[in-house]
Design an enzyme around this catalytic site. Structure first.
Site, short mmCIF file in Angstrom:
data_model
loop_
_atom_site.label_atom_id
_atom_site.label_comp_id
_atom_site.label_asym_id
_atom_site.label_seq_id
_atom_site.Cartn_x
_atom_site.Cartn_y
_atom_site.Cartn_z
N GLU A 209 0.86 -1.18 0.00
CA GLU A 209 0.00 0.00 0.00
C GLU A 209 0.89 1.22 0.00
O GLU A 209 2.05 1.14 0.40
CB GLU A 209 -0.87 0.04 1.27
CG GLU A 209 -1.96 -0.99 1.27
CD GLU A 209 -2.74 -1.00 2.58
OE1 GLU A 209 -2.81 0.05 3.24
OE2 GLU A 209 -3.24 -2.08 2.94
N HIS A 247 -5.66 4.72 7.46
CA HIS A 247 -4.80 4.57 8.61
C HIS A 247 -3.52 5.34 8.39
O HIS A 247 -3.12 5.67 7.28
CB HIS A 247 -4.58 3.12 9.03
CG HIS A 247 -4.26 2.19 7.92
ND1 HIS A 247 -3.14 2.33 7.18
CD2 HIS A 247 -4.91 1.12 7.45
CE1 HIS A 247 -3.10 1.35 6.30
NE2 HIS A 247 -4.18 0.60 6.43
#
Lengths: 304, 392, 304, 392
Positions: A209, A247
């Site tokens: 990611e 996040h």
């Protein structure tokens, strides 16, 4: 070194938390040897046939040494729970809880380094060896035994890709979710090492990611030290820059700590994988084909 | 969450870091009760950088000029942001300006001390001039002296600057900060040090154990430039963009993957929203459904949104539970006289109990996909169709 | 293990403090190889021909590895100075400074244990090997080379006894002052070990004081592990109970941490030495005779 | 330095440890402005133990009784100590009383958590009931839970009591304490916990970095029972006894050895005073001389003292420098018309430059000894001689 087998004995810290109880039931249903739970103030009770203790120490006195603990306590209690487990000699600590303050993780990571403890997470689904053992909260239905090792950061994306592999007839040897937070325990590189040695793993899928540099480090490590075929995917290619995407690990800002280096973007990560000659999937649905090709090629090589 | 300058300086003051006498100005008329002597500096309290160049910092010599300047600054947007508050501060003559910071290096997983003799407006541009000390073991004041020496400081300045770095580090740890910067740290001709501007970024996850910081950040006025975002529970990660497709998904990675697929298919997201994975420490399946319900309710108010792409990969939450939330949502809106065509929904579900979800959504005429690619492509197509309709 | 020889290279931290400068001059005059001083803000200066640096790191870069450091910085800076020395790899740290807060010593002692560092003091005169090397602030005139090892807590009492030994014709092999504070680094037992192995030492004199339990521990250790003759003296036989006698170690109170055990009094310490068959002197002037007797006896034994 | 109960409770309150509503009473008339409701408890604020049994704690139901009780307590000495302040506190019904403490184990060189279910007046007598957890590594809340379990607590009490222990430990570390005790910690029928009495001992050496504690301890009135001690600089260790020989010495060990020799010779020390070794971080030879000068000046005022035994083992301080201080002292007192016979001094010096010290003291007719035993014996003899003279 990681000591985790199909019959590993597992402890659940925070077993009386709502999600702790769910997680415990999930693991037990999968056949994991959950030997005890810990929840201060609840000692003496039984939950889902699992005896509950006030402290880790008491639990180990009653059930003997355990191989791993899964922590479900609230975020601000995670550091303490993990230190308690480490003080009791547990060397594999999974933190399922999300939202642990980064400076708590800094302390925990130091302690883990000093004691040789594997800390997985926080904000992690854990480890699953399909058909054998579940340490964490993976939904069982997406996984099937096989020979593909999966390493990822974010739980639901790992599930998505496992599901697509399963549907394509590619079972999994071991899947690990290192966790989505800014600061996590075990790294991509450490798990690459494990999977490289793991006999049942024949190919590795890295699910990256944007944010941080662990994909870049993993790419370099693959080039240097990994024999098995590996393929990579990086989520966030269309993510707006500088936005918080769910996040903390997924923020791209010219972090001062990076001293301006252009790292953490999808482009940088994909470039690093290409540089390391790791095939890159641009969407999850390309992964099964890439794995098949890689397996065929390495099988071909193996035959030579 | 970033604090404003005057809030950061309040924290500096508590730690014994020297700051100038100053006063918060909520309204130009507050300047009539100014308790610090002229000349003063009036500073726009905005988070955006570059306020000096934009005219957000003004020196004034008397009350009349001050009130006029304050009026100007209150009406001057900096990168689209209007100040709610100004800071009136004494003037200071620096001989030299340093840059000091403590940040968390997320890759090394250690706090890092940063410092440079080239402070001021362009400090962060001159990144190669910034010296770095990684706090690997326990912090002790000698780490701060290491930084001071690396910065090239000498004599008494080693002591005075390292004392400031030590206080910055304590602040960083005590308040669970992501970052704290003093820039510039002014040094007078006599060697006195003074924190002239500062930046404090508090860690959102740790806010719950710092009620004093939570109070500060909640008091902070919302910047004017921000569009009205739907009222969402605090634990939902919502990002606003400029297109016409809403993406509602669970888990950060899956949300990004979905966004990528929409982008790759040529779609323009209006926003995306991560409902959260199911690792939230207190979360239960019911929580996920409740969050979905609230998200749908909030997104329904956004006029730009043509299509809502819902992608839920269920674990403890079954497909049928997710479908039921969508059903309830559509029926409630219909009941309230604000129906939204079911055709505007594209739903992708994976997990247990998919068959009954299929039935439920089919009855509502909501298209359901099992494959993620297909759902994303359909959402983009649908948005284009609806766009064409609107344009007609 | 302790690495300390006549040619050991010594650093002085806090060399620009008044007493640091005195101490540095004292050591240099004795012939100690004082290679550098450290005093933040004074880097580049020279004091008594000793080059001064801003940090330990810089000093070591200039003069190479050192064997020991003597710390003279103010009490609240001692922990930091000692941690700085340890971080730079110095493994023998003498703290001359008096009045270091006990909790600072708790932190320092932990770090010393982790890194295998010898911490002597605080509030210590240091080590002297008469005629060879002085690390600390002993007045040279009371010491003469010989074969008696001296271990004590309080500086001036060690000097008094060394003076009486010297006058009786008994030189010293090594004298160490472990320091008078409540919490100190190196212990009586550790120095007994050193002196037992030290070839130039033939007899050991332990100079105890009331308070704490280090004399009791030393007595047990002598009975178990020390071959050389040892004699003991305990100051404070007439001290009023429950009064503070000069430093925190010398308080006799039923400390809760001791859980009521009767330790720390002169009676308890003298009884412990008797139990261990260690001859006890009741006044300093008895020590030389007891040492002579002990040496004669062990010489006699050695001859057999 | 031990704090008084009300000061300890102030610190508890800051740490979030529950304490009862209370009010400090400086004078019985303060009770007319009492802000807490009756019934209350009035408690004598003395350091001595056993105040309950001695009548220093009284329950009262109304203002008239309270004022009367306050008068009584203000005039009631506890082990010779009169309170300067009372504490008026709400009444509390405990179901159970625990003992909790954090102390520093000086031999293990680690902090230790202590706790017992047998709290109250006799807790410290029942030492064998007290459970112990050594804090060996970094403290973490689980250490406090360990103590709670060792104490035999169960259920919710594990959490509530270990939370208190955690706060006590934080207080211990933050304030550099030697000891902190809550005894008793009351537990109500509903399981609520309350610190009913407490004891805090601050570390004298760390006081300099805790100005807030230094303020507290300086405010503390001197207990009445204490005799007027000579005004001495703070860094001299002075201990008052009951005989007629003053001992002035340098270094704790040497002072005790000298005291022993005087005692063994049958002497009765009036007091003894340790000038400090020469390891004091900022000390120079001049400091030692200055301390000796002040000590002699102060002791000259003590009428009980017949003989002053000075024993200085010099290092950087030469014997002649010490002799010069004695000379100056004697001459100054003579000049001021308050001479003291030089015969009342017995001096023992060791170190460099002894010969000129001999000359100097011989001229003053002050007896000088090189051997410690001889000096101590002579001091005792001289005191006896002078005693006989006085009695005649």
């Amino acid at each position: 070194m990681l000591n985790f087998r199909a019959d590993s004995k597992v402890l659940i810290q925070g077993i009386t938390q709502p999600f702790g109880a769910t997680g415990a039931a999930l693991m037990k249903a999968y056949g994991t040897n959950v030997v005890a739970g810990v929840s201060p103030g609840f000692g003496g009770q039984t939950l889902d046939e699992i005896p509950v203790f006030d402290m880790v120490e008491g639990a180990l006195q009653a059930v003997g040494k355990v191989d791993a603990t899964a922590i479900f306590v609230p975020p601000y209690s995670v550091l303490d729970a993990a230190l308690e487990a480490i003080a009791s000699g547990i060397r594999l600590v999974l933190i399922v809880t999300e939202g642990v303050p980064p400076l708590d993780m800094v302390s925990l990571v130091k302690k883990a380094e000093e004691t040789g403890t594997w800390v997985i997470g926080p904000s992690s689904l854990g480890i699953i060896v399909p058909g054998k053992i579940l340490l964490g909260t993976y939904p069982a239905e997406f996984y099937t035994p096989g020979k593909v090792g999966l390493i990822g950061r974010s739980g639901s994306l790992i599930c998505e890709i496992a599901r697509q592999l399963t549907r394509a007839g590619l079972g999994q040897s071991l899947c690990v979710c290192v966790g989505g937070d800014a600061i996590v325990g075990s790294s991509f590189v450490e798990w690459l090492q494990i999977l490289n040695k793991d006999e049942s793993t024949e190919a590795i899928v890295l699910i990256g990611e944007i944010g941080g540099t662990c994909e870049e480090a993993a790419a370099r490590y693959i080039a240097e030290a990994i024999d098995k075929p590996a393929i990579a995917y990086v989520a966030g290619q269309y993510a707006p820059k500088g936005k918080r995407l769910g996040h903390a690990g997924a923020i791209i800002t010219a972090q001062l700590a990076d001293l301006g280096a252009d790292v953490g973007t999808a482009e940088s990560k994909i470039a690093a994988f290409k540089e390391a000659k790791v095939p890159v999937a641009y969407r999850p649905s390309q992964i099964p084909d890439l794995v098949k090709k890689a397996l065929k090629k390495s099988g071909h090589k193996a035959k030579k | 969450m970033e604090l404003l300058e005057y809030q950061a300086k309040e924290l500096f003051r508590e730690m014994g870091i020297p700051v100038l006498p100053s006063q918060r100005i909520d309204h130009p008329s507050d300047l009539k009760g100014l308790r610090i002597p002229y000349p003063i500096v009036l500073k726009s309290q905005v988070k955006a950088g570059g306020r000096g160049k934009a005219g957000g910092v003004r020196f004034v010599e008397n009350t009349i000029d001050a009130v006029a300047a304050a009026h100007t600054i209150f009406h001057l947007p900096i990168l689209g942001e209007y100040p709610q508050v100004l800071l009136a501060e004494s003037k200071y003559d620096s001989d030299q300006e340093l840059y000091l910071a403590v940040v968390l290096d997320k890759d090394a997983r250690r706090p890092v001390l940063l410092g440079s003799q080239h402070g001021g407006i362009n400090a962060e541009a001159a990144l190669d001039k910034i010296q770095k000390v990684v706090v690997d073991g326990e912090f002790s004041p000698f780490c701060a002296r290491q930084l001071a020496l690396k910065m090239g400081l000498q004599g008494e300045l080693i002591l005075s600057v390292s004392a400031i770095v030590q206080s910055l580090f304590q602040l960083f740890v005590q308040k669970d900060l992501d970052m704290v910067v003093i820039n510039p740290l002014g040094i007078s001709a006599s060697g006195e040090v003074m924190a002239l501007d500062g930046k404090v970024t508090v860690n959102d996850e740790a806010l719950g154990r710092h009620p004093e910081l939570a109070t500060l950040t909640s008091k902070m006025a919302k910047p004017h430039k921000q569009k009205e975002t739907p009222a969402l529970p605090a634990n939902l990660n919502f990002v606003d963009l400029h297109g016409n497709i809403s993406i509602v998904c669970n888990g950060a990675g899956l949300t990004m993957a979905t966004l990528d697929l929409v982008g790759a298919a040529g779609g323009e997201p209006a926003n995306f929203l991560n409902l959260g994975g199911e690792t939230w420490s207190a979360a239960t399946p019911a929580d996920l459904c409740e969050r979905l319900e609230k998200a749908l309710e909030a997104l329904a108010e956004d006029k730009r949104v043509k299509v809502i792409l819902v992608n839920i990969l269920g674990s403890a939450t079954t497909c049928s539970a997710t479908a039921a939330v969508i059903e309830t949502h559509l029926k409630r809106r219909e009941g309230a006289g604000r129906p939204r065509s079911p055709l505007h929904f594209v739903v992708r579900l994976a997990g247990s109990d998919l068959d009954s979800a299929k039935e439920c959504l089919a009855a509502l005429k909501v298209p359901l996909f099992e494959a993620l690619d297909g759902a994303a492509e359909r959402a983009v197509e649908l948005a284009e169709e609806l766009n064409v309709k609107t344009e007609k």
